[in-house]
Design a protein around this motif. Structure first.
Motif, mmCIF file in Angstrom:
data_model
loop_
_atom_site.group_PDB
_atom_site.id
_atom_site.type_symbol
_atom_site.label_atom_id
_atom_site.label_comp_id
_atom_site.label_asym_id
_atom_site.label_seq_id
_atom_site.Cartn_x
_atom_site.Cartn_y
_atom_site.Cartn_z
ATOM 1 N N ASP A 128 -10.880 12.010 13.919
ATOM 2 C CA ASP A 128 -10.192 11.288 14.984
ATOM 3 C C ASP A 128 -8.885 12.037 15.267
ATOM 4 O OD1 ASP A 128 -8.697 9.596 16.603
ATOM 5 O OD2 ASP A 128 -9.307 7.772 15.549
ATOM 6 N N PRO A 129 -8.803 12.782 16.355
ATOM 7 C CA PRO A 129 -7.621 13.608 16.608
ATOM 8 C C PRO A 129 -6.342 12.816 16.846
ATOM 9 C CG PRO A 129 -9.060 13.579 18.529
ATOM 10 C CD PRO A 129 -9.821 12.914 17.420
ATOM 11 N N GLU A 130 -6.468 11.509 17.076
ATOM 12 C CA GLU A 130 -5.280 10.689 17.330
ATOM 13 C C GLU A 130 -4.631 10.174 16.049
ATOM 14 O OE1 GLU A 130 -5.542 7.831 20.563
ATOM 15 O OE2 GLU A 130 -7.534 8.627 21.048
ATOM 16 N N LEU A 131 -5.292 10.346 14.921
ATOM 17 C CA LEU A 131 -4.766 9.799 13.668
ATOM 18 C C LEU A 131 -3.430 10.432 13.298
ATOM 19 C CD1 LEU A 131 -5.602 7.816 11.339
ATOM 20 C CD2 LEU A 131 -6.327 9.857 10.096
ATOM 21 N N ALA A 132 -3.340 11.742 13.393
ATOM 22 C CA ALA A 132 -2.093 12.424 13.031
ATOM 23 C C ALA A 132 -0.941 11.975 13.935
ATOM 24 C CB ALA A 132 -2.275 13.942 13.114
ATOM 25 N N GLY A 133 -1.232 11.706 15.181
ATOM 26 C CA GLY A 133 -0.189 11.232 16.086
ATOM 27 C C GLY A 133 0.358 9.875 15.673
ATOM 28 N N VAL A 134 -0.514 9.021 15.163
ATOM 29 C CA VAL A 134 -0.058 7.719 14.664
ATOM 30 C C VAL A 134 0.879 7.914 13.482
ATOM 31 C CG1 VAL A 134 -0.780 5.563 13.594
ATOM 32 C CG2 VAL A 134 -2.119 6.517 15.474
ATOM 33 N N ALA A 135 0.481 8.790 12.542
ATOM 34 C CA ALA A 135 1.335 9.077 11.384
ATOM 35 C C ALA A 135 2.695 9.589 11.843
ATOM 36 C CB ALA A 135 0.653 10.091 10.467
ATOM 37 N N ALA A 136 2.703 10.444 12.843
ATOM 38 C CA ALA A 136 3.963 10.999 13.341
ATOM 39 C C ALA A 136 4.851 9.913 13.938
ATOM 40 C CB ALA A 136 3.668 12.074 14.385
ATOM 41 N N ARG A 137 4.291 9.017 14.743
ATOM 42 C CA ARG A 137 5.096 7.978 15.384
ATOM 43 C C ARG A 137 5.732 7.040 14.368
ATOM 44 N NH1 ARG A 137 0.816 8.051 18.956
ATOM 45 N NH2 ARG A 137 -0.134 6.166 18.083
ATOM 46 N N HIS A 138 5.016 6.792 13.277
ATOM 47 C CA HIS A 138 5.521 5.867 12.265
ATOM 48 C C HIS A 138 6.225 6.576 11.118
ATOM 49 C CE1 HIS A 138 3.713 2.086 13.772
ATOM 50 N NE2 HIS A 138 2.751 2.878 14.258
ATOM 51 N N ARG A 139 6.340 7.909 11.200
ATOM 52 C CA ARG A 139 6.954 8.686 10.133
ATOM 53 C C ARG A 139 6.236 8.445 8.812
ATOM 54 N NH1 ARG A 139 9.339 12.791 11.982
ATOM 55 N NH2 ARG A 139 10.785 12.925 10.220
ATOM 56 N N ALA A 140 4.922 8.300 8.889
ATOM 57 C CA ALA A 140 4.100 8.087 7.705
ATOM 58 C C ALA A 140 3.552 9.424 7.226
ATOM 59 C CB ALA A 140 2.947 7.127 8.019
ATOM 60 N N GLY A 141 3.112 9.448 5.964
ATOM 61 C CA GLY A 141 2.483 10.640 5.430
ATOM 62 C C GLY A 141 1.024 10.718 5.843
ATOM 63 N N ALA A 183 3.133 19.874 13.539
ATOM 64 C CA ALA A 183 3.448 20.170 14.940
ATOM 65 C C ALA A 183 3.513 18.898 15.782
ATOM 66 C CB ALA A 183 2.418 21.130 15.514
ATOM 67 N N LEU A 184 2.733 17.886 15.396
ATOM 68 C CA LEU A 184 2.733 16.622 16.123
ATOM 69 C C LEU A 184 3.898 15.723 15.719
ATOM 70 C CD1 LEU A 184 -1.083 15.784 16.141
ATOM 71 C CD2 LEU A 184 0.323 16.383 18.117
ATOM 72 N N GLY A 185 4.576 16.088 14.632
ATOM 73 C CA GLY A 185 5.740 15.316 14.232
ATOM 74 C C GLY A 185 5.644 14.611 12.901
ATOM 75 N N VAL A 186 4.545 14.802 12.151
ATOM 76 C CA VAL A 186 4.464 14.223 10.813
ATOM 77 C C VAL A 186 5.474 14.950 9.930
ATOM 78 C CG1 VAL A 186 2.984 13.730 8.825
ATOM 79 C CG2 VAL A 186 2.017 13.710 11.141
ATOM 80 N N PRO A 187 6.290 14.238 9.162
ATOM 81 C CA PRO A 187 7.288 14.904 8.325
ATOM 82 C C PRO A 187 6.635 15.931 7.397
ATOM 83 C CG PRO A 187 7.691 12.546 8.386
ATOM 84 C CD PRO A 187 6.378 12.761 9.063
ATOM 85 N N PRO A 188 7.092 17.169 7.386
ATOM 86 C CA PRO A 188 6.454 18.206 6.561
ATOM 87 C C PRO A 188 6.384 17.837 5.086
ATOM 88 C CG PRO A 188 8.064 19.175 8.062
ATOM 89 C CD PRO A 188 8.232 17.697 8.159
ATOM 90 N N GLU A 189 7.410 17.129 4.604
ATOM 91 C CA GLU A 189 7.446 16.763 3.201
ATOM 92 C C GLU A 189 6.513 15.596 2.869
ATOM 93 O OE1 GLU A 189 10.810 14.534 5.303
ATOM 94 O OE2 GLU A 189 9.829 16.501 5.379
#
Length: 300
Positions: A128-141, A183-189
């Motif tokens: 699901d290509p949208e999953l990473a975007g959700v993580a990025a919006r919520h600053r989740a891992g 690149a989508l905004g998920v925190p690298p750490e």
């Protein structure tokens, strides 16, 4: 690389035990909520820094009628209803614990992150290509999982993940998923990678995955490993190590946990929390990362 999950930051040599808590998607699921919450409490008391909420998901073959699923099927709406409410209650009871949810659907991810989840464990490697975007919006891992296919558009098949010939492919695919997430905004750490296969099995794919885990560690991202034993020795029925089928599986999982720890794995997705904690503490002492709990001389 630093590892930050939710409110918690973990040092380079600080392993993270993540207790698996399975939710029953059947008609009696609501009655089992209290028992699942009790399992969370026992896991935290036994040393788990994180808990992962799991609910069986629907496989593509289930819809088409041409393939088996993994137990009871949870449609997205039902998965959202059960999982999000449970996550919210765990967050209320345990404000500092890291809460992970195992899901590949962005709809579910949106709901559980809003309810307080800190980490999304994607078992389908970006299907699901949208999953990473959700993580990025919520600053989740996000856990970037190798599924045995470079193009993650079907049911996971991690049987190839441990083969020596695919070790480079595991690194390449998971690194690509991780780079896309960042690149989508998920925190690298907060981005982890996983070889996908359950390392506690005794099949050749699990043994090879464990043997070559170091190749994934050198990629630089924190590595998550799954070491399933079924019911935990920590407050649930299960065999003692070495006795009966459950005990032998426990022993295999604990031995593999030691191998994974020696190679540098960071997060351990397990049922047996207390037992895994003891193994990881011992490995850390042998490696010189922590002093022994007790030092005795002249025994014998």
């Amino acid at each position: 690389m630093a590892l930050r999950l939710g409110r918690r930051e973990f040092g380079e040599h600080e392993p993270v035990i993540m207790a698996v808590v399975d939710l029953d998607p059947g008609p009696e699921a609501d009655g089992a909520k209290a028992a699942a919450l009790d399992r969370v409490g026992r896991a935290v008391a036994d040393g788990a820094a994180a808990v992962e909420v799991c609910l069986p998901w629907e496989e593509p073959g289930d819809r088409a009628g041409d393939g088996p699923g993994e137990g009871p099927v949870a449609v997205p709406e039902e998965e959202v209803r059960r999982t999000a409410a449970f996550v919210a209650e765990v967050r209320r009871r345990h404000p500092d614990v890291v809460i992970a949810v195992r899901t590949w659907r962005h709809e579910v991810a949106e709901a559980v992150c809003a309810a307080g989840a800190d980490l999304l464990d994607d078992p389908r490697g970006g299907a699901d290509p949208e999953l990473a975007g959700v993580a990025a919006r919520h600053r989740a891992g996000l856990v970037c999982t190798y599924t045995g296919r470079s193009v993650p558009d079907a049911v996971p098949d991690a049987s190839a993940a441990g083969a020596e010939g695919t070790a480079a492919d595991v690194l390449r695919v998971t690194a690509g998923l991780a780079e896309r997430a960042v690149a989508l905004g998920v925190p690298p750490e907060s981005v982890l990678v996983s070889p996908g296969t359950d390392l506690s099995g005794d099949g050749p794919e699990a043994l090879e995955a464990a043997r070559h885990l170091g190749g994934l560690v050198v990629g630089g991202r924190p590595v998550l490993v799954s070491l399933s034993t079924g019911p935990s020795g920590s407050g649930a029925p299960g065999g003692s190590p070495g006795t009966g089928p459950e005990g032998r599986r426990m022993l295999a999982a604990l031995a593999t946990a030691a191998v994974a720890a020696w190679q540098g794995a960071r997060v351990y997705r397990v049922h047996a929390v207390a037992e895994t904690r003891q193994v990881l503490d011992m490995v850390a002492s042998v490696a010189g990362h922590r002093p022994p709990a007790v030092a005795r001389r002249g025994l014998g």
